[in-house]
Scaffold this active site. Structure first.
Site, PDB file in Angstrom:
ATOM      1  N   ALA A   1     -20.085  23.751  34.577  1.00  0.00           N
ATOM      2  CA  ALA A   1     -18.736  24.267  33.759  1.00  0.00           C
ATOM      3  C   ALA A   1     -18.307  25.263  34.973  1.00  0.00           C
ATOM      4  CB  ALA A   1     -18.767  25.011  32.600  1.00  0.00           C
TER       5      ALA A   1
ATOM      6  N   HIS B   1     -13.339  20.817  29.736  1.00  0.00           N
ATOM      7  CA  HIS B   1     -14.479  21.149  28.891  1.00  0.00           C
ATOM      8  C   HIS B   1     -13.875  21.456  27.488  1.00  0.00           C
ATOM      9  CE1 HIS B   1     -18.321  21.984  26.904  1.00  0.00           C
ATOM     10  NE2 HIS B   1     -19.044  22.959  27.817  1.00  0.00           N
TER      11      HIS B   1
ATOM     12  N   TYR C   1     -16.524  26.405  23.317  1.00  0.00           N
ATOM     13  CA  TYR C   1     -15.553  27.328  24.068  1.00  0.00           C
ATOM     14  C   TYR C   1     -14.248  27.152  23.814  1.00  0.00           C
ATOM     15  CZ  TYR C   1     -20.262  27.362  26.210  1.00  0.00           C
ATOM     16  OH  TYR C   1     -21.360  27.797  26.382  1.00  0.00           O
TER      17      TYR C   1
END
Ligand code: FNR
Length: 393
Positions: A64, A181, A186
């Site tokens: 990421a 992502h 998140y």
């Protein structure tokens, strides 16, 4: 024709020669920048790590990668927003391409899961709901998570622009595409989950509203770099980072229905059995309260139409062909097995035994960053069943 892991597949603009994918894996092995506070740059060690995992026509996804300083969370993770970061990534992309690999960059924003001590700004999120517990990393002393700043419409637009810029940067250094992502609790997931997103504007309220930030961002990315170079990762059954929204099937079916119309390279879905902290049986049991009868990814297949589906979580030598043969998914990503076996693709093909990962070396930075990354001093073979234990095993 029977589909297997060794069947070719077209994903958007890229041609794959097999279907074993390196899952996005944060490893915190970057070098601190001498130019910019709190930023990290890709280095030769990372180049070696990715190069070792590249195969002809095989897809690798990067760790990421933060799209801005505010998106950044933990030390050692290079973003894609400064020139020196882009130069560092370019060398890695070139090395992967040299091996014939296809390389997507996972672009990321941590939202409320980071701390101002790492970026000198209060974290952003959908609402001002703080994570419980404390933020801690290696030698950074534990401190309570902060109440995040609920993003204004200007903040939303600015963040979308950061994603678009990161995607443009990714293509300019040679990546074949990007993966957004949008899972694991998140920033995007902080909009999807009703226990975190308490907004009463068009970015909240109901399933459509909670999906809007993600869908708008993905559409902007498609407009900027072409849908065939854009992918999205979702975790419909995730619980990590206190993602406790209850509308699991309808929320993610709606997201997948909309994403399924965009012509994306693929949509990446995490299997319900996988969890960061729980074993597969504990994770599946946790869903008793959620009124979901059938814990599989099949709820999303029809919604995604012809978009290739990548599945991840709990794949090993014993189960990696099933889902391809049954048509449940088109690709599968391996995480922990790829950590310990850089030559995973060849070993699966030749049915050789696989090494087990060393959890204590997952996340750096370490003084000896290479250990458990490119050098594996004491590996043991994995036992069957290791992969169904949570990531902490
Ligand atoms: C992860 N995972 C993960 N996921 C993601 O979307 N972005 C990331 O940067 C990371 N980082 C990360 C680091 C490490 C060390 C692990 C073990 C996992 C989750 C990962 O991509 C994958 O979904 C899980 O590991 C489940 O797959 P396996 O390990 O069962 O094959």
């Amino acid at each position: 024709m029977t589909i297997s892991a060794w069947s070719p597949l077209r994903i958007g603009e890229s041609q794959l020669e097999h279907r074993i994918v390196l899952a996005p894996l944060t490893r915190n092995r970057g070098t601190p920048s001498q130019l910019h506070k709190h930023t990290w740059v890709p280095n030769d060690l990372m180049l070696q790590y990715y190069e070792e995992r590249a195969t002809k026509g095989g897809l690798l996804i990067t760790e990421a990668t933060p799209v801005s300083l505010r998106a950044s969370g933990v030390p050692g993770i290079p973003g894609l927003f400064t020139e020196e970061q882009q130069e560092g990534w370019k060398k890695i992309v070139d090395a992967v391409h040299q091996q014939g690999g296809v390389f997507f960059c996972q672009i990321w924003h941590q939202g409320r899961t980071t701390h101002s001590c790492l970026m000198d700004q209060i974290p952003h999120s959908s609402s001002d709901v703080a994570l419980q517990g404390k933020f801690a990393w290696n030698d950074i002393p534990a401190r309570p998570y902060e109440k995040p700043v609920p993003m204004s419409k200007d903040d939303i637009e600015a963040t979308q622009n950061d994603f678009v810029q990161a995607a443009v940067n990714a293509l300019s250094v040679g990546f074949d595409g990007i993966e957004v992502h949008a899972g694991n609790g998140y920033l995007f997931d902080q909009f999807h989950h009703s226990n975190i997103n308490l907004r009463d504007d068009e970015y909240g309220r109901d399933i459509e509203g909670r999906s809007k930030f993600t869908l708008e961002t993905v559409q902007k990315l498609c407009n900027a770099i072409g849908a065939g170079r854009v992918a999205v990762r979702l975790s419909p059954f995730g619980l990590f980072n206190e993602t406790l929204g209850e509308e699991r099937i309808p929320q993610w079916q709606y997201l997948c229905t909309q994403l399924g119309q965009m012509g994306l390279a693929y949509v990446h879905l995490i299997e319900p059995r996988f969890d960061e902290f729980k074993s597969a049986s504990e994770k599946l049991a946790a869903f008793k309260n959620y009124n979901v009868e059938d814990l599989t990814l099949k709820h999303f297949k029809q919604a995604l139409g012809s978009t290739p589906i990548m599945a991840a979580g709990g794949f090993g030598p014993d189960n990696f062909q099933e889902g391809l043969q049954s048509g449940a998914h088109d690709l599968m990503a391996f995480g922990r097995f790829f950590v310990a076996n850089p030559d995973l693709v060849q070993k699966l093909r030749d049915q050789e035994p696989l090494y087990k990962w060393d959890r204590s070396r997952f996340y750096g930075p370490f003084p000896d960053n290479e250990v458990g990354y490119t050098v594996h001093p004491s590996r043991v073979f994995a036992a069957s069943g290791d992969i169904s234990k949570g990531q902490l095993a």
